[in-house]
Design a protein around this motif. Sequence first.
Motif, PDB file in Angstrom:
ATOM      1  N   ILE A  62      25.268  63.547  -4.380  1.00  0.00           N
ATOM      2  CA  ILE A  62      26.340  62.561  -4.470  1.00  0.00           C
ATOM      3  C   ILE A  62      27.661  63.309  -4.555  1.00  0.00           C
ATOM      4  O   ILE A  62      27.775  64.310  -5.268  1.00  0.00           O
ATOM      5  CB  ILE A  62      26.179  61.672  -5.719  1.00  0.00           C
ATOM      6  N   TYR A  68      33.195  61.605 -12.547  1.00  0.00           N
ATOM      7  CA  TYR A  68      32.085  60.683 -12.746  1.00  0.00           C
ATOM      8  C   TYR A  68      31.969  60.267 -14.210  1.00  0.00           C
ATOM      9  O   TYR A  68      32.201  61.064 -15.118  1.00  0.00           O
ATOM     10  CB  TYR A  68      30.751  61.339 -12.379  1.00  0.00           C
ATOM     11  N   LYS A 212      28.999  56.428 -11.988  1.00  0.00           N
ATOM     12  CA  LYS A 212      30.055  55.645 -11.371  1.00  0.00           C
ATOM     13  C   LYS A 212      31.362  56.405 -11.456  1.00  0.00           C
ATOM     14  O   LYS A 212      31.463  57.405 -12.175  1.00  0.00           O
ATOM     15  CB  LYS A 212      30.188  54.272 -12.027  1.00  0.00           C
ATOM     16  N   TYR A 220      27.052  59.124  -0.413  1.00  0.00           N
ATOM     17  CA  TYR A 220      25.691  59.622  -0.242  1.00  0.00           C
ATOM     18  C   TYR A 220      25.318  59.499   1.221  1.00  0.00           C
ATOM     19  O   TYR A 220      25.473  58.440   1.827  1.00  0.00           O
ATOM     20  CB  TYR A 220      24.680  58.840  -1.092  1.00  0.00           C
ATOM     21  N   TYR A 225      30.028  54.236  -1.384  1.00  0.00           N
ATOM     22  CA  TYR A 225      29.517  53.178  -2.255  1.00  0.00           C
ATOM     23  C   TYR A 225      30.428  52.973  -3.448  1.00  0.00           C
ATOM     24  O   TYR A 225      31.062  53.918  -3.938  1.00  0.00           O
ATOM     25  CB  TYR A 225      28.118  53.535  -2.760  1.00  0.00           C
ATOM     26  N   MET A 229      25.671  54.051  -9.134  1.00  0.00           N
ATOM     27  CA  MET A 229      24.539  54.648  -8.426  1.00  0.00           C
ATOM     28  C   MET A 229      23.462  54.928  -9.468  1.00  0.00           C
ATOM     29  O   MET A 229      23.677  55.704 -10.415  1.00  0.00           O
ATOM     30  CB  MET A 229      24.957  55.934  -7.726  1.00  0.00           C
ATOM     31  N   SER A 230      22.316  54.296  -9.304  1.00  0.00           N
ATOM     32  CA  SER A 230      21.249  54.354 -10.295  1.00  0.00           C
ATOM     33  C   SER A 230      20.108  55.231  -9.785  1.00  0.00           C
ATOM     34  O   SER A 230      19.576  55.001  -8.697  1.00  0.00           O
ATOM     35  CB  SER A 230      20.743  52.934 -10.570  1.00  0.00           C
ATOM     36  N   LEU A 244      17.059  55.849  -5.411  1.00  0.00           N
ATOM     37  CA  LEU A 244      18.483  55.550  -5.562  1.00  0.00           C
ATOM     38  C   LEU A 244      18.728  54.061  -5.313  1.00  0.00           C
ATOM     39  O   LEU A 244      18.334  53.517  -4.283  1.00  0.00           O
ATOM     40  CB  LEU A 244      19.303  56.381  -4.579  1.00  0.00           C
ATOM     41  N   SER A 246      21.880  51.029  -5.702  1.00  0.00           N
ATOM     42  CA  SER A 246      23.283  50.708  -5.947  1.00  0.00           C
ATOM     43  C   SER A 246      23.364  49.403  -6.737  1.00  0.00           C
ATOM     44  O   SER A 246      22.747  48.405  -6.358  1.00  0.00           O
ATOM     45  CB  SER A 246      24.025  50.570  -4.610  1.00  0.00           C
TER      46      SER A 246
END
Length: 604
Positions: A62, A68, A212, A220, A225, A229-230, A244, A246
């Motif tokens: 990422i 972040y 985030k 990515y 995005y 991002m999980s 991944l 969103s």
Amino acid sequence: MNNKRLKKVLKRALGGLLCIVLLVTAVVQSGYLAEPVLAADNGINYRVGIVYGKSVKKTLQITSTAKYTFGLQSLSDSSKSFTTLGTFNAGSVYVTVDGYNRNSDKVYSYHLQITTKHTSYSSAYSVVEQLKKKLPNSSVFVACTDGAYYVRLGNYTSAAAATNAISSVKATIGSSYSLTATSPEANTLTVHDANGYIILKFRSSTHTLGLKVESGYMTYNSKTYEGVMSFKRYTTSDYDGVQLVSVLPIERYVMCVIPNEIMISWPKETIKAFAIAVRSYALSGLNYYNSSYGFDITATSQVYGMASNLDDKTYGPRVISAVNDTSGLVMEYNGKVAEAYYSSSVGGVTVGSGDAYVTAYPYLVAVETPWEKYASLSSGYHGLWTKELTGAQLLSNIKAYGYASLKGTSITKLTVNSYGTNSTYVKSVTVTDNLGNTATISGADNVRTRLGLYSANFVVGKGSVKYTYDTVTTVGENPYDGKYPAFNLSDFNVITSAGKLLSRFTKGMKIQTGSGVVSTNSPKANVITGSSTSNGHSVYNITTTTATASGSSSNFIFAGKGWGHGVGLSQFGIRDLGNLGYTYDEMLNAYYTGINIVSFYSLK
């Protein structure tokens, strides 16, 4: 085709629908808009699967130019909540399975751990900051393990190597720290910086690792995005990698889909109609993948993943405004959100969902779309297309989907068995190979994909085939002499005083013309047009052309219209309706039968 009247387009007053627009103003945290936005950050949080199942990877990279924020992201609670833990510096971060080194074949999943247990990330990280001064060229990081936080050091390939390093590390950081060697941990993620140093270990049985940024985007795989991002470790007997997802407010999701699916320079009412279709399709599938992966929709179900498209200074604000104007609105049928299927173009008529797939929805039946200028679309959009296939190519296309009964080397015969109800889309075909074996393909979308065509709205012949297509001209596009232009009513479409759109197939209705009241059975009459009708809708005229597509006498020649499955809304069709002056609710009622436009939140 069963000729029938198109549905009423002025179906319902918007009335109280505007009350659902949220009046809470939220400042957009992404860089593309500085002024407040009404709806973008309100509504439910929606989950979009980007990497999952067999597509998981050992490492996901990422990138962001902004700092972040990371934390605990829930994919299961009602709000899909995010709890902040700390921050990472801007740049690239790499999320990997535990111990995986992207630059080496070795697995580094052993570390030294200070035995002190911390109850918060900040408490543990304060120790990390102290130790980094003593170990500037080593990995010193926090391990988040189901609500407990530990400080870990180093990166080793075995327990023995880690144990042997304890004494030398103590000599560097001080003997007051109690150290123990750790072993690999199941369901654990490792986060590295661009230099390969570990900056975080993460394991949770209740949450995923969320990243985030406060401004701009995260990138990515060359796509941008917003939201969170999980990341989650995905492990089965066949796969072990990083998943991944969103997570972002539904209205932001709709904003990010629109520029990927239609031209954002199209009419504002078209964008509003499409926003409702996107939102309806998304929310009709709420929790669809929840049991298997923990999200709602895949990133390819509706094209998602270029949030930076909204940076366009001319058209981006129009998308944002269209989404705000329709915030929360969905199409409803019988108390449920309608599955708002759509495709690029349909070629003058749609096909019912039951004829294209399996499930027949009452609101997804075939309707004529004579306003669609499919014949003028460039070849890249396949509004009008021809395709020549050898028997061997046709067999190869079909065999890619199975059909073990076909054992020959080429297809020698193709028979159209049936069409969709009230549609020119082919519903079923039977093919015969050179050994006499046969196979039947059923369902219009299966016909399209198995034969390798742009749509199932086609005619076919050996060597050549005749086909027809319609050219649509909007009144006012060409000069007139100032008199009321005369049209053959069998080829003319007009909105009557009753608010009904007459197609060229409609018979027996009386309309007011420049020559008085006439029946549509009359061959010709002067119609008052100008550049638009009294309700602001432009009028259009249709010319039908017959043509022939030719090729080798031994090959199959297909001539078709439209691009995609042909169910529900046509994207280019609503562009054309927008150019004719139609409103978003009129457009949606022209494609979806019997729907209501309501607030999604009123359905709960």
